[in-house]
Write an enzyme that holds these catalytic residues in place. Structure first.
Site, PDB file in Angstrom:
ATOM      1  N   GLY A 147      -3.211  30.133 -59.129  1.00 29.33           N
ATOM      2  CA  GLY A 147      -3.988  31.344 -58.869  1.00 29.33           C
ATOM      3  C   GLY A 147      -4.785  31.870 -60.042  1.00 29.33           C
ATOM      4  O   GLY A 147      -5.065  33.064 -60.126  1.00 29.33           O
TER       5      GLY A 147
ATOM      6  N   HIS B 189     -14.993  24.442 -55.916  1.00 26.83           N
ATOM      7  CA  HIS B 189     -14.555  23.046 -56.052  1.00 26.83           C
ATOM      8  C   HIS B 189     -14.895  22.553 -57.461  1.00 26.83           C
ATOM      9  O   HIS B 189     -16.011  22.786 -57.945  1.00 26.83           O
ATOM     10  CB  HIS B 189     -15.274  22.188 -54.993  1.00 26.83           C
ATOM     11  CG  HIS B 189     -14.852  20.761 -55.038  1.00 26.83           C
ATOM     12  ND1 HIS B 189     -13.699  20.309 -54.421  1.00 26.83           N
ATOM     13  CD2 HIS B 189     -15.393  19.684 -55.654  1.00 26.83           C
ATOM     14  CE1 HIS B 189     -13.562  19.018 -54.657  1.00 26.83           C
ATOM     15  NE2 HIS B 189     -14.581  18.603 -55.398  1.00 26.83           N
TER      16      HIS B 189
ATOM     17  N   LYS C 179      -5.306  23.259 -47.998  1.00 26.93           N
ATOM     18  CA  LYS C 179      -5.212  22.891 -46.574  1.00 26.93           C
ATOM     19  C   LYS C 179      -6.558  23.057 -45.881  1.00 26.93           C
ATOM     20  O   LYS C 179      -7.415  23.790 -46.342  1.00 26.93           O
ATOM     21  CB  LYS C 179      -4.169  23.777 -45.886  1.00 26.93           C
ATOM     22  CG  LYS C 179      -2.747  23.410 -46.267  1.00 26.93           C
ATOM     23  CD  LYS C 179      -1.764  24.187 -45.460  1.00 26.93           C
ATOM     24  CE  LYS C 179      -1.589  23.553 -44.083  1.00 26.93           C
ATOM     25  NZ  LYS C 179      -0.368  24.029 -43.413  1.00 26.93           N
TER      26      LYS C 179
HETATM   27  C1  GAR Z   1      -9.403  25.085 -59.250  1.00 23.63           C
HETATM   28  O1  GAR Z   1      -9.803  24.203 -60.250  1.00 23.63           O
HETATM   29  C2  GAR Z   1     -10.269  24.897 -58.019  1.00 23.63           C
HETATM   30  O2  GAR Z   1     -11.604  24.581 -58.305  1.00 23.63           O
HETATM   31  C3  GAR Z   1      -9.592  23.738 -57.356  1.00 23.63           C
HETATM   32  O3  GAR Z   1      -8.219  24.008 -57.497  1.00 23.63           O
HETATM   33  C4  GAR Z   1      -8.019  24.717 -58.720  1.00 23.63           C
HETATM   34  C5  GAR Z   1      -7.177  25.931 -58.424  1.00 23.63           C
HETATM   35  O4  GAR Z   1      -6.767  26.546 -59.603  1.00 23.63           O
HETATM   36  N1  GAR Z   1      -9.982  23.613 -55.976  1.00 23.63           N
HETATM   37  C6  GAR Z   1     -10.107  22.439 -55.365  1.00 23.63           C
HETATM   38  O5  GAR Z   1      -9.859  21.385 -55.898  1.00 23.63           O
HETATM   39  C7  GAR Z   1     -10.583  22.534 -53.911  1.00 23.63           C
HETATM   40  N2  GAR Z   1     -10.901  21.238 -53.393  1.00 23.63           N
HETATM   41  P1  GAR Z   1      -6.211  28.024 -59.605  1.00 23.63           P
HETATM   42  O6  GAR Z   1      -5.075  28.089 -58.559  1.00 23.63           O
HETATM   43  O7  GAR Z   1      -5.678  28.235 -60.987  1.00 23.63           O
HETATM   44  O8  GAR Z   1      -7.327  28.949 -59.246  1.00 23.63           O
END
Ligand code: GAR
Length: 187
Positions: A11, A101, A83
């Site tokens: 998060g 992303h 998800k």
């Molecule tokens: C982030 O790097 C986001 O861009 C990625 O997950 C991470 C979440 O980090 N999202 C994806 O890969 C979506 N396909 P966080 O929980 O610390 O915000």
């Protein structure tokens, strides 16, 4: 503007948004966090701020849409949500769901491409420029209209972890700007 955040992990993007809200740079209401994991760090961050957390599983998935409608959500932000969003939510919130992303889409997107998997694939391929994309969510993974991108150089000695960290810093400085653009309609 009433927002719902969908999360799955630590998060940090969600935290960065909370900071911008506290500093007064972002004027939004965070009405709900939908989490795909009981143990997501984001759940605790939300509860500390007295924000309702709904932990979604296969049995209660149909409850999300009524909840979003009852809280009069204007914008849904996928901040590290792994998800697939049910089609009924995409239809009800057409052009009102955004995702962040950690690559320059349409490269290195699609099913299974999340978090460190993305950076690992980027490095293995020998890509020199990666970055982040914020886009509208439609029925297909990582497919909707692109709203914002920022390039980040891939350095010769990068590991998936070092690259992820550099891109994440840029994510934290980017997502709030896109949300702010949306919020202008509600001021
Ligand atoms: C982030 O790097 C986001 O861009 C990625 O997950 C991470 C979440 O980090 N999202 C994806 O890969 C979506 N396909 P966080 O929980 O610390 O915000």
């Amino acid at each position: 503007m009433n927002c719902a955040f969908f999360v799955s992990g630590r998060g940090s993007n969600f935290s960065a948004i909370l900071e911008k809200k506290k500093s007064g740079e972002l004027n939004i209401n965070i009405e709900l966090v939908v989490s795909s994991s009981q143990n997501a760090g984001a759940n605790e961050i939300a509860r500390d701020e007295n924000i309702d957390v709904f932990v979604v599983n296969n049995e209660n998935q149909s409850e999300i849409l009524p909840l979003l409608l009852s809280k009069k959500i204007d914008l849904i932000i996928l901040a590290g949500f792994i998800k697939k969003i049910p089609d009924e939510i995409i239809i009800a919130f057409r052009d009102k769901i955004i995702n962040i992303h950690p690559s320059l889409l349409p490269a290195f997107g699609g099913k299974g491409m999340f978090g460190e998997n993305v950076h690992k694939a980027v490095i293995e391929r020998g890509v020199k420029i990666s970055g982040l994309t914020i886009h509208i969510v439609d029925e297909e993974y990582d497919n909707g209209k692109i709203l914002f991108q920022k390039a980040v150089e891939v350095l010769p000695n990068d590991t998936p972890q070092t690259l992820a960290k550099r891109i994440l810093t840029q994510e934290h400085d980017s997502l709030w700007r896109v949300i702010k653009e949306f919020s202008k309609k509600y001021e």
